[in-house]
Motif scaffolding. Structure first.
Motif, PDB file in Angstrom:
ATOM      1  N   PRO A   1       0.945  -1.026   0.046  1.00 24.66           N
ATOM      2  CA  PRO A   1      -0.003  -0.182  -0.028  1.00 24.66           C
ATOM      3  C   PRO A   1       0.813   1.287   0.244  1.00 24.66           C
ATOM      4  O   PRO A   1       0.253   2.328  -0.250  1.00 24.66           O
ATOM      5  CB  PRO A   1      -0.933  -0.114   1.233  1.00 24.66           C
ATOM      6  N   TYR A   2       2.024   0.959  -0.038  1.00 23.46           N
ATOM      7  CA  TYR A   2       3.132   2.184  -0.050  1.00 23.46           C
ATOM      8  C   TYR A   2       4.336   1.922  -0.539  1.00 23.46           C
ATOM      9  O   TYR A   2       4.584   0.447  -0.726  1.00 23.46           O
ATOM     10  CB  TYR A   2       3.308   2.865   1.390  1.00 23.46           C
ATOM     11  N   VAL A   3       5.329   2.652  -1.189  1.00 24.63           N
ATOM     12  CA  VAL A   3       6.530   2.423  -1.947  1.00 24.63           C
ATOM     13  C   VAL A   3       7.350   1.847  -0.716  1.00 24.63           C
ATOM     14  O   VAL A   3       7.729   2.640   0.454  1.00 24.63           O
ATOM     15  CB  VAL A   3       6.845   3.658  -2.520  1.00 24.63           C
ATOM     16  N   ARG A   4       8.115   0.687  -0.975  1.00 26.28           N
ATOM     17  CA  ARG A   4       8.942  -0.006   0.039  1.00 26.28           C
ATOM     18  C   ARG A   4       9.661  -0.880  -0.647  1.00 26.28           C
ATOM     19  O   ARG A   4       9.217  -1.453  -1.687  1.00 26.28           O
ATOM     20  CB  ARG A   4       8.416  -0.436   1.336  1.00 26.28           C
ATOM     21  N   SER A   5      10.997  -1.188  -0.127  1.00 27.16           N
ATOM     22  CA  SER A   5      11.740  -2.338  -0.683  1.00 27.16           C
ATOM     23  C   SER A   5      11.879  -3.259   0.510  1.00 27.16           C
ATOM     24  O   SER A   5      11.973  -2.859   1.711  1.00 27.16           O
ATOM     25  CB  SER A   5      13.009  -1.827  -1.061  1.00 27.16           C
ATOM     26  N   THR A   6      11.723  -4.661   0.233  1.00 27.62           N
ATOM     27  CA  THR A   6      11.788  -5.579   1.308  1.00 27.62           C
ATOM     28  C   THR A   6      12.650  -6.726   0.890  1.00 27.62           C
ATOM     29  O   THR A   6      12.579  -7.106  -0.425  1.00 27.62           O
ATOM     30  CB  THR A   6      10.235  -6.165   1.442  1.00 27.62           C
TER      31      THR A   6
ATOM     32  N   LEU B   1      10.093 -13.348   8.209  1.00 28.87           N
ATOM     33  CA  LEU B   1      10.667 -12.137   8.703  1.00 28.87           C
ATOM     34  C   LEU B   1      10.690 -11.225   7.377  1.00 28.87           C
ATOM     35  O   LEU B   1      11.099 -11.575   6.211  1.00 28.87           O
ATOM     36  CB  LEU B   1      11.816 -12.709   9.182  1.00 28.87           C
ATOM     37  N   GLU B   2      10.595 -10.017   7.571  1.00 27.74           N
ATOM     38  CA  GLU B   2      10.833  -8.898   6.730  1.00 27.74           C
ATOM     39  C   GLU B   2      11.675  -7.879   7.175  1.00 27.74           C
ATOM     40  O   GLU B   2      11.500  -7.324   8.134  1.00 27.74           O
ATOM     41  CB  GLU B   2       9.246  -8.086   6.281  1.00 27.74           C
ATOM     42  N   VAL B   3      12.705  -7.435   6.192  1.00 29.45           N
ATOM     43  CA  VAL B   3      13.448  -6.300   6.410  1.00 29.45           C
ATOM     44  C   VAL B   3      13.041  -5.422   5.439  1.00 29.45           C
ATOM     45  O   VAL B   3      13.098  -5.549   4.210  1.00 29.45           O
ATOM     46  CB  VAL B   3      15.227  -6.681   6.193  1.00 29.45           C
ATOM     47  N   VAL B   4      12.470  -4.142   5.965  1.00 31.58           N
ATOM     48  CA  VAL B   4      11.788  -3.153   5.059  1.00 31.58           C
ATOM     49  C   VAL B   4      12.547  -1.822   5.153  1.00 31.58           C
ATOM     50  O   VAL B   4      12.853  -1.290   6.192  1.00 31.58           O
ATOM     51  CB  VAL B   4      10.535  -3.112   5.643  1.00 31.58           C
ATOM     52  N   ALA B   5      12.642  -1.251   3.997  1.00 28.62           N
ATOM     53  CA  ALA B   5      12.973   0.049   3.831  1.00 28.62           C
ATOM     54  C   ALA B   5      11.848   0.907   3.168  1.00 28.62           C
ATOM     55  O   ALA B   5      11.844   0.690   2.045  1.00 28.62           O
ATOM     56  CB  ALA B   5      14.371   0.312   3.116  1.00 28.62           C
ATOM     57  N   VAL B   6      11.508   1.861   3.755  1.00 27.01           N
ATOM     58  CA  VAL B   6      10.304   2.697   3.109  1.00 27.01           C
ATOM     59  C   VAL B   6      10.802   3.724   2.066  1.00 27.01           C
ATOM     60  O   VAL B   6      12.035   4.490   2.683  1.00 27.01           O
ATOM     61  CB  VAL B   6       9.444   3.226   4.347  1.00 27.01           C
ATOM     62  N   ASP B   7      10.617   3.549   0.966  1.00 29.02           N
ATOM     63  CA  ASP B   7      11.314   4.729  -0.182  1.00 29.02           C
ATOM     64  C   ASP B   7      10.446   5.879  -0.056  1.00 29.02           C
ATOM     65  O   ASP B   7       9.152   6.050   0.229  1.00 29.02           O
ATOM     66  CB  ASP B   7      11.014   3.931  -1.409  1.00 29.02           C
ATOM     67  N   ASP B   8      11.271   7.005  -0.129  1.00 32.58           N
ATOM     68  CA  ASP B   8      10.730   8.378  -0.341  1.00 32.58           C
ATOM     69  C   ASP B   8      10.058   8.806  -1.811  1.00 32.58           C
ATOM     70  O   ASP B   8      10.590   7.935  -2.648  1.00 32.58           O
ATOM     71  CB  ASP B   8      11.700   9.337  -0.083  1.00 32.58           C
TER      72      ASP B   8
END
Length: 103
Positions: free
Chosen positions: A80-85, A96-103
């Motif tokens: 639902p939002y821009v991210r890399s996982t 397990l998820e390692v997530v970075a929310v992208d701007d």
């Protein structure tokens, strides 16, 4: 395997994996409990760690590779939002998820 060994193995696995950040503070634990319509946990539980950006994700990939831990590689999503996982599974098959929310 006895329950005590399962616990010991799980603790050792998490210590190895979470050391992947190199030091404390590089990932934030994000708790998102899932519940069904009756308020009972739906069984789709997972652990999500938020990191600061793509360089942190790349560091996780390198560390997981060095530990021979299978993972998805870095995947980008817009819903639902821009991210890399990065997705991986623990010894009990918990996601397990390692997530970075992208701007």
């Amino acid at each position: 395997m006895s329950r005590e060994r399962d616990i010991e193995a799980g603790v050792a696995w998490y210590q190895r994996v979470l050391q992947a950040a190199g030091r404390a503070g590089l990932a934030d634990l994000v708790v998102e409990p899932r519940t069904g319509p009756d308020g009972v946990r739906a069984g789709d539980d997972y652990i999500s760690l938020r990191v600061s950006g793509r360089p942190a994700l790349e560091a996780w990939v390198a560390r997981l590779d060095s530990l021979d831990i299978a993972h998805s590689g870095i995947q980008r999503s817009n819903d639902p939002y821009v991210r890399s996982t990065i997705v991986l599974r623990d010894l009990n098959n918990t996601r397990l998820e390692v997530v970075a929310v992208d701007d």
